[in-house]
Design a protein around this motif. Structure first.
Motif, PDB file in Angstrom:
ATOM      1  N   PRO A 100     -10.690  -8.936   8.836  1.00  0.00           N
ATOM      2  CA  PRO A 100      -9.226  -9.059   8.752  1.00  0.00           C
ATOM      3  C   PRO A 100      -8.544  -7.690   8.681  1.00  0.00           C
ATOM      4  CG  PRO A 100     -10.318 -10.481   7.140  1.00  0.00           C
ATOM      5  CD  PRO A 100     -11.367  -9.602   7.729  1.00  0.00           C
ATOM      6  N   ALA A 101      -7.369  -7.591   9.287  1.00  0.00           N
ATOM      7  CA  ALA A 101      -6.611  -6.339   9.295  1.00  0.00           C
ATOM      8  C   ALA A 101      -6.109  -5.981   7.902  1.00  0.00           C
ATOM      9  CB  ALA A 101      -5.441  -6.438  10.271  1.00  0.00           C
ATOM     10  N   LYS A 102      -5.763  -6.999   7.118  1.00  0.00           N
ATOM     11  CA  LYS A 102      -5.237  -6.773   5.770  1.00  0.00           C
ATOM     12  C   LYS A 102      -5.913  -7.714   4.787  1.00  0.00           C
ATOM     13  CE  LYS A 102      -0.929  -7.559   5.862  1.00  0.00           C
ATOM     14  NZ  LYS A 102       0.514  -7.717   5.792  1.00  0.00           N
ATOM     15  N   PRO A 103      -6.066  -7.292   3.544  1.00  0.00           N
ATOM     16  CA  PRO A 103      -6.624  -8.206   2.539  1.00  0.00           C
ATOM     17  C   PRO A 103      -5.614  -9.288   2.170  1.00  0.00           C
ATOM     18  CG  PRO A 103      -5.993  -6.141   1.508  1.00  0.00           C
ATOM     19  CD  PRO A 103      -5.799  -5.972   2.985  1.00  0.00           C
ATOM     20  N   THR A 104      -6.101 -10.401   1.675  1.00  0.00           N
ATOM     21  CA  THR A 104      -5.249 -11.483   1.197  1.00  0.00           C
ATOM     22  C   THR A 104      -4.505 -11.047  -0.055  1.00  0.00           C
ATOM     23  OG1 THR A 104      -6.899 -13.030   2.026  1.00  0.00           O
ATOM     24  CG2 THR A 104      -5.244 -13.918   0.531  1.00  0.00           C
ATOM     25  N   ALA A 105      -5.195 -10.267  -0.897  1.00  0.00           N
ATOM     26  CA  ALA A 105      -4.612  -9.769  -2.150  1.00  0.00           C
ATOM     27  C   ALA A 105      -5.256  -8.443  -2.497  1.00  0.00           C
ATOM     28  CB  ALA A 105      -4.835 -10.770  -3.274  1.00  0.00           C
ATOM     29  N   GLU A 106      -4.547  -7.669  -3.314  1.00  0.00           N
ATOM     30  CA  GLU A 106      -5.090  -6.414  -3.811  1.00  0.00           C
ATOM     31  C   GLU A 106      -4.805  -6.326  -5.299  1.00  0.00           C
ATOM     32  OE1 GLU A 106      -4.962  -1.608  -2.966  1.00  0.00           O
ATOM     33  OE2 GLU A 106      -3.765  -2.951  -1.741  1.00  0.00           O
ATOM     34  N   ARG A 107      -5.850  -6.087  -6.072  1.00  0.00           N
ATOM     35  CA  ARG A 107      -5.713  -5.970  -7.525  1.00  0.00           C
ATOM     36  C   ARG A 107      -5.779  -4.491  -7.892  1.00  0.00           C
ATOM     37  NH1 ARG A 107      -5.878 -10.717 -10.679  1.00  0.00           N
ATOM     38  NH2 ARG A 107      -5.346  -9.095 -12.189  1.00  0.00           N
ATOM     39  N   LYS A 108      -4.615  -3.871  -8.065  1.00  0.00           N
ATOM     40  CA  LYS A 108      -4.536  -2.452  -8.420  1.00  0.00           C
ATOM     41  C   LYS A 108      -5.123  -2.196  -9.810  1.00  0.00           C
ATOM     42  CE  LYS A 108      -2.134  -0.700  -4.900  1.00  0.00           C
ATOM     43  NZ  LYS A 108      -2.615   0.376  -4.072  1.00  0.00           N
ATOM     44  N   ASP A 109      -5.099  -3.235 -10.678  1.00  0.00           N
ATOM     45  CA  ASP A 109      -5.671  -3.057 -12.012  1.00  0.00           C
ATOM     46  C   ASP A 109      -7.190  -2.935 -11.969  1.00  0.00           C
ATOM     47  OD1 ASP A 109      -5.662  -5.761 -11.211  1.00  0.00           O
ATOM     48  OD2 ASP A 109      -5.537  -6.507 -13.237  1.00  0.00           O
ATOM     49  N   GLY A 110      -7.763  -3.127 -10.796  1.00  0.00           N
ATOM     50  CA  GLY A 110      -9.194  -2.947 -10.615  1.00  0.00           C
ATOM     51  C   GLY A 110      -9.547  -1.569 -10.062  1.00  0.00           C
ATOM     52  N   ALA A 111      -8.579  -0.660 -10.026  1.00  0.00           N
ATOM     53  CA  ALA A 111      -8.839   0.691  -9.521  1.00  0.00           C
ATOM     54  C   ALA A 111      -9.980   1.332 -10.295  1.00  0.00           C
ATOM     55  CB  ALA A 111      -7.580   1.542  -9.625  1.00  0.00           C
TER      56      ALA A 111
END
Length: 75
Positions: free
Chosen positions: A37-48
């Motif tokens: 996929p070109a983009k993720p469905t979601a991104e969890r920045k708190d998982g940096a």
């Protein structure tokens, strides 16, 4: 192509989770036989900075671990 360097990845129930230095990327309905996929469905920045990631067998729960032993479970 991933938008960053992959540190860890896990697949469960059609959900792919990828830990990157910037966060945890989530790809729902992931099919390894199709184009990435070109983009993720979601991104969890708190998982940096996550060093490990896991997805439940049904793909509904996500967990990641950070340096220092902090573990986050969501879903």
């Amino acid at each position: 192509t991933l938008p960053g360097r992959a540190v860890a990845a896990a697949l469960g129930g059609g959900t792919l989770a990828v830990a990157t230095p910037e966060g945890v990327l989530v790809y729902a309905d992931f099919d390894p036989f199709k184009s990435f996929p070109a983009k993720p469905t979601a991104e969890r920045k708190d998982g940096a900075g996550a060093k490990a990631v896991a997805v439940s067998a049904d793909g509904k729960r996500l967990a990641w671990g950070l340096d220092g032993g902090k573990v986050t479970v969501c879903g």
